[in-house]
Design a protein around this motif. Sequence first.
Motif, mmCIF file in Angstrom:
data_model
loop_
_atom_site.group_PDB
_atom_site.id
_atom_site.type_symbol
_atom_site.label_atom_id
_atom_site.label_comp_id
_atom_site.label_asym_id
_atom_site.label_seq_id
_atom_site.Cartn_x
_atom_site.Cartn_y
_atom_site.Cartn_z
ATOM 1 N N SER A 50 19.924 15.099 -30.915
ATOM 2 C CA SER A 50 18.640 14.523 -31.620
ATOM 3 C C SER A 50 18.226 14.036 -30.178
ATOM 4 N N SER A 51 16.624 13.525 -30.251
ATOM 5 C CA SER A 51 16.414 12.719 -28.984
ATOM 6 C C SER A 51 16.945 11.810 -28.169
ATOM 7 N N GLU A 52 17.430 10.716 -28.221
ATOM 8 C CA GLU A 52 18.694 10.013 -28.140
ATOM 9 C C GLU A 52 19.870 10.468 -27.009
ATOM 10 N N LYS A 53 20.045 11.967 -28.528
ATOM 11 C CA LYS A 53 21.446 12.185 -27.224
ATOM 12 C C LYS A 53 20.970 12.643 -26.908
ATOM 13 N N ALA A 54 19.888 13.707 -26.453
ATOM 14 C CA ALA A 54 18.847 14.117 -25.018
ATOM 15 C C ALA A 54 18.748 13.649 -24.233
ATOM 16 N N LEU A 59 19.849 11.680 -18.679
ATOM 17 C CA LEU A 59 19.924 11.466 -17.154
ATOM 18 C C LEU A 59 21.755 10.955 -16.993
ATOM 19 N N THR A 60 22.052 12.039 -18.221
ATOM 20 C CA THR A 60 24.054 11.314 -17.130
ATOM 21 C C THR A 60 23.818 12.042 -16.184
ATOM 22 N N PHE A 61 22.848 14.116 -16.586
ATOM 23 C CA PHE A 61 23.275 14.437 -15.912
ATOM 24 C C PHE A 61 22.509 14.975 -14.527
ATOM 25 N N LEU A 62 21.514 13.384 -14.567
ATOM 26 C CA LEU A 62 20.423 13.885 -13.230
ATOM 27 C C LEU A 62 20.496 12.047 -13.567
ATOM 28 N N PRO A 63 21.072 11.524 -12.988
ATOM 29 C CA PRO A 63 21.551 10.029 -12.615
ATOM 30 C C PRO A 63 19.855 9.571 -11.970
ATOM 31 N N ILE A 64 19.773 10.481 -11.350
ATOM 32 C CA ILE A 64 17.907 9.169 -10.687
ATOM 33 C C ILE A 64 17.399 8.392 -11.045
ATOM 34 N N LEU A 65 17.016 9.485 -12.628
ATOM 35 C CA LEU A 65 15.885 9.277 -13.673
ATOM 36 C C LEU A 65 16.544 7.824 -13.869
ATOM 37 N N THR A 66 17.639 7.171 -13.411
ATOM 38 C CA THR A 66 17.774 5.907 -14.522
ATOM 39 C C THR A 66 16.994 4.892 -13.531
ATOM 40 N N TRP A 67 17.360 5.293 -12.319
ATOM 41 C CA TRP A 67 17.084 4.262 -11.485
ATOM 42 C C TRP A 67 16.017 4.134 -10.339
ATOM 43 N N LEU A 68 15.054 5.596 -9.887
ATOM 44 C CA LEU A 68 13.831 5.816 -9.593
ATOM 45 C C LEU A 68 13.212 5.440 -10.164
ATOM 46 N N PRO A 69 12.475 5.389 -11.411
ATOM 47 C CA PRO A 69 11.218 5.173 -11.850
ATOM 48 C C PRO A 69 10.939 3.349 -11.595
#
Length: 731
Positions: A50-54, A59-69
Motif C-alpha cells: 500500500s502507499s502507507e507501507k511503501a 523512510l525506514t531505509f533512508l532515515p535522512i528523509l525523516t529529518w532533512l525536509p
Amino acid sequence: MEPEEAADSQLMYRIDRPVYDEAFLRSQLLHRKENSTTLRQRLANHFRCSSEKAKAAVLTFLPILTWLPSYPVKQYLLSDVVSGLSTGVVQLPQGLAYAMLAAVPPVYGLYSSFYPVLLYTFFGTSRHISIGTFAVISLMIGGVAVREAPDSMFMLPANGSNMSAIVDVAARDAKRVQVAVVLTTLVGIIQFVFGLLRFGFVAIYLTEPLVRGFTTAAAVHVVVSQLKYLLGVKTQRFSGPLSVIFSVKAVISDITSTNVTTLILGLVCLVFLYVIKDLNERFKKKLPIPIPGEIIVVIVSTGVSYGLSLSKDYSVGVVGEIPTGLLPPSLPDFSLLPNLVTDSFAVAIVGFSMGASLAKIFALKHGYSVDGNQELIALGLCNFISSFFQTFAITCSMSRSLVQESTGGKTQIAGLLSSLVVLLVVVAIGFVFQPLPQTALAAIIMVNLLGMFKQFRDIPSLWRTSKIELAIWLIAFVASVLLGLDYGLLVAVAFAIITVIYRTQSPKSAVLGHVPGTGLYCDVDEYEEAAEYEGIKIFHSNSSIYFANSDLYVNTLKEKTGVNPEDLQAARKARKKQKEKANGNNSTPLKICAKYEEQGVTHEVLSHNNVVEEQRNGQLEDRHSESDLEEAVFIEPLCTVHTIILDWTSASFIDSVGAKAIKQIMKEYAAVDVRVVVAGCNRTLLSELDALQFFTGIMTPEMVFPTVHDAVLRCQHSISHSQASPTNGTT
C-alpha cells in the motif's frame, strides 16, 4: 477487589474469592479468543503493498528523509558547521594513523574517512555518532592483512652475498590493500544481510564486560604494534596467537638500534597530546570547542620534519607518498574470500556492537530512538559500497563522536561536513602531509587509547558486584591478548554463553514460608518472619526446567525439602517386613496407636475383625491382619510432609525432558503418599505443558494453581478433610 485507604494513609487492598485451580480457570474463568485468520490470510496481509507501507519502507531505509525536509536551518546549521569542522580536524589525523594499524598506506585511511561518513548521513539513524576509522577494527583488519600477506611472501633477492633480503614494500602493501578491501566487502554483506533479517539482537551476546575486556586487550595490541614506530626500529609485524609476545620480543631484541630522534619526537608528541587531552577534559564546560591537539601535532611535526629533513638526514620514518585525488571504483579480488569468512563475521559483529551501543547512549541522552536493524543496514551499505573505492572496514569512534556531540552537533550534517574536510585534503593538499613522521601518528594512536586502559578500573568494581561478570572480563582480556582478537573474541563469546548455562544449571533454590498476614512467601533460611506450614513444603527455584538442569532440579528438590521418595520406599518395605515378622509371632488382636509427636496429638484407633490401621503419611489406611493377640504398638510416622508445592513463578519455559522429569518425580512421591502440585505457572508455560501432553494419567489440571497461596489453601483443606473423614476411624 477494591483499594482502601487505611487510617495511617497506607494503601490497602482486600480480595475475597474462591480458591482457583487450573481446571476451574479453564472451565469457568478463562476462555481463549478464537483466531479466525488463517495462515494464508496473515501472509497476504503481511506482504500486501500500500502507499502507507511503501512510504514507511522508504523512510525506514533512508532515515535522512525523516529529518532533512524539516531541518531548522537557523537553529541547527551553525552548530552543525562548527561541529563538522571540529570533527573533520580530528578525523584527518586519525584516518592517517589508523591506516597504520590496518597495515595499509595512510591514504587509504583518508578514503575510509570520507566515503562511509558520506553514506551514513543518508542511511544512519543516529544523529551524533561519528562514523569512520576505529582502532580496534583497524587492528583486526591489520592482523588479517599481515596473516594473508606476510613480509616473507615479498622478499627480493639480495644483490651481494653479505646483504640480507629486502622486502618489496610496494607489492606487499598492494596485496594487503586487496585483503583489507575484500574483507570490508564481506563485512558489508554480512551486516546488510543481518539487518534485512532483523538480526540486530546479535549484539546482545557481546555483553558489556566482554566488550570492555576485549577492547582493553585491543588497546594492548595497538600499543605493542606502535612501539616500533615510537622507537624507530624496523621489526616484522606479527599476527595470530601470541603475536603480542612475539612483537614485544622483537622490539626488545632490536632496541639497541633505536632512532633517538624518532624517540624524542614521539615522546614530545605523547606528552603534548596527553596535556591537551587533560585540559580538554578539565575545562570542557568552559571551552567552546575542544583544543584540536591532534591536528596541531600533525601540522607542527610535519613542518619540523620538512624543515629539518628528518627523513633524509636522521632516518626518521615518515608517511611517504600520498597520491592526490580519489581512486576510481574497482572490483575487489574475490579469490581471497574463502580465507576471510571467519574474520569477516568477527569484524562485522564487533563493528556493529560498537556502533549500536554508542548510538543508543547518545539517543537516550538526547531523547530520540535508533533502530538497531537499520544501523546494521547502514553500516553494511557503508562498508560494502565504500569497499569498491578502496576503503577498509569502519565503525563509529567514541573520541570523535564525543567531539561531534560536545561541539554542538545536532544532526549528521556535521558528519557530512567532516567528510568534506577529509575530501579537501585528499583532492587538494594531501601531498603536504608526506613528511609527517610515523612516530607522531603512533603518539596520536596511543593517547587516544588512554580511555580504554582506564577500563582496568572495572576489575575491583566487578569483584564487588559480580564474580561471573569479572570472569567474563578477564577471560575476554587474557584470551584476546594471547590468542589474538579474532580467536579471543570467539573464546570470550563462548565463555559468556557458558556462564548463562552455568547460571541456569546452578540456580538459587529455596524452601518458602508464609509471612503471616501478608500472603507473601519468602525463603525461610533468609527471613526470620517466614514460617513453614506444617506438613507442606514449598520449593522455589529461579530457573526454567529443561534438559540441562532437570536432574539438578529434582535432586535439589529432594535435598531442600528433606523428603526423598527412595528412602521412604525403603523404610516402608523395612517396616512391612518387620510387621509381618511380628504378626507371625502373635495370635492376639492388635491395638495400634499412631502417635504424631510433632502435632502433640495422639490418635488412637481400635481395629476390629483383624483390621489394622497403619500410619500412612499423616493419614490412616485399613489393613487386614491375621493376628489374634491384642497388643499396643506405637508407630512413628514415615514422613510428616504430606504435600510439596513447586513454585514455578520464575520458570519461563519447559521442554520434554523437563516435563518427563517432573511427571516421574510426581509419581515417585505419590507412591509414598506425598502429593506434589504446581503453583505460579504462567499461561505460556501451561500451553507448553499442554503441547507436551503433561496432563495425562495421574497428572491433571486440578494439580496446578495460579498462586502459591491458592495451592496452600487447597492442600490444607484437603488434608483436614481427609483426616476428618469417617473412613479413617474414630479420632
